[in-house]
Design an enzyme around this catalytic site. Structure first.
Site, PDB file in Angstrom:
ATOM      1  N   ALA A  72       0.829  -1.205   0.000  1.00  0.00           N
ATOM      2  CA  ALA A  72       0.000   0.000   0.000  1.00  0.00           C
ATOM      3  C   ALA A  72       0.862   1.253   0.000  1.00  0.00           C
ATOM      4  CB  ALA A  72      -0.913  -0.001   1.221  1.00  0.00           C
ATOM      5  N   GLY A 117       0.821  -5.563   0.528  1.00  0.00           N
ATOM      6  CA  GLY A 117      -0.109  -5.747  -0.569  1.00  0.00           C
ATOM      7  C   GLY A 117       0.527  -6.334  -1.806  1.00  0.00           C
ATOM      8  N   GLU A 120       0.443  -9.922  -1.254  1.00  0.00           N
ATOM      9  CA  GLU A 120      -0.945 -10.376  -1.376  1.00  0.00           C
ATOM     10  C   GLU A 120      -1.398 -10.448  -2.831  1.00  0.00           C
ATOM     11  OE1 GLU A 120      -3.126  -9.034   2.683  1.00  0.00           O
ATOM     12  OE2 GLU A 120      -2.259  -7.407   1.491  1.00  0.00           O
ATOM     13  N   GLU A 140       2.446  -5.986   7.936  1.00  0.00           N
ATOM     14  CA  GLU A 140       1.407  -5.042   8.335  1.00  0.00           C
ATOM     15  C   GLU A 140       1.323  -4.799   9.842  1.00  0.00           C
ATOM     16  OE1 GLU A 140       0.084  -6.321   4.214  1.00  0.00           O
ATOM     17  OE2 GLU A 140       1.097  -7.224   5.929  1.00  0.00           O
TER      18      GLU A 140
END
Length: 266
Positions: A72, A117, A120, A140
């Site tokens: 992110a 992310g 992910e 995170e």
């Protein structure tokens, strides 16, 4: 090869032969950090690819030399109010679920950093190819949140619940060799060869029946986690969806005639 841009930061390349498309993360100045705009573009590109019946396999790649995606955009997030974060959440989720829900097989080509992310996005793919520069992880909890792009659900499905817990709770980074050893990466290649190998794999995949590929992926995804009798029912439903298709008829005919099939895709 044709190219189509989705916003400023996402590029889709459709290869003329082989029915393979590349979904390219193209925000090099930020090492592909996923901003709100980039998330929208990823979701939009996935929607377009999912509707394109000519596409039989997708490769998720990066235009940055040293990173797949660093997660992110925390610089953008730093300016958010709570209300901004609430508004952005469905936009961010749509990017990750867009990749996850592509109806055709998806291969990630990972080099350099694939963190948060970025990891992910790779986990949302069916197969992960990485080169020896790859560094993966879900950090995170070190910034006060949790993996929110599917990480808490997808990582244990790859590496097991205890290993996933250790990686998520410690927020540690995993280098390429360990990632391959624990099953976080499926294919490990020499430095700089991740894209080449991923495209070659996608081309092999795309040589098969498009109807069969979509049904097989559907059965794999829907059946995962079910008990065996329920999973076999999912498989049977997928089999019935292809058993009377033009692709099935062509595949059997081509086998008996000792020739390559020409898939009708229906």
């Amino acid at each position: 090869m044709s190219e189509e841009r989705f916003g400023e930061f996402v590029l889709v390349r459709r290869h003329e032969r082989g029915h393979v498309a590349e979904l390219v993360l193209d925000r090099p100045k930020a090492m592909n950090a996923v901003s709100t705009e980039m998330a929208r573009s990823i979701a939009g590109a996935c929607a377009a690819l999912g509707e394109d019946r000519d596409v039989r396999a997708v490769v998720l790649t990066s235009s940055h030399e040293r990173a797949f995606c660093v997660g992110a955009d925390l610089k953008e997030r730093n300016s958010f109010t709570d209300a901004d974060l609430v508004r952005q959440r469905p936009v961010a989720r749509a990017a990750y679920t867009g990749v996850l829900q592509l109806p055709v097989p998806v291969v990630a080509a990972v080099h350099g950093f694939a963190l948060g992310g970025g990891c992910e996005l790779a986990l949302s793919c069916d197969v992960i190819v990485a080169d020896r520069t790859a560094v993966m992880g879900l950090p995170e909890v070190s910034v006060g949140v949790i993996p929110g792009g599917g990480g808490t659900q997808l990582l244990p499905r790859r590496v097991g619940s205890a290993r996933a817990a250790e990686l998520i709770f410690t927020a540690r980074r995993v280098e390429a060799l360990e990632a391959r050893e624990i099953g976080l990466v499926d294919v490990l290649v020499d430095e700089g060869r991740d894209r080449e190998e991923a495209l070659a794999m996608a081309a092999r995949i795309a040589g098969n029946s498009p109807v069969g590929l979509r049904a097989a992926k559907r059965a794999l995804r829907l059946g995962h986690g079910l008990d065996l009798p329920a999973g076999l029912e999912v498989e049977d439903a997928a089999w019935r969806s292809v058993a009377f298709s033009g692709d099935r008829a062509e595949g059997v005919a081509a086998f008996n005639e000792k020739r390559r099939p020409e898939w009708p895709g229906e």
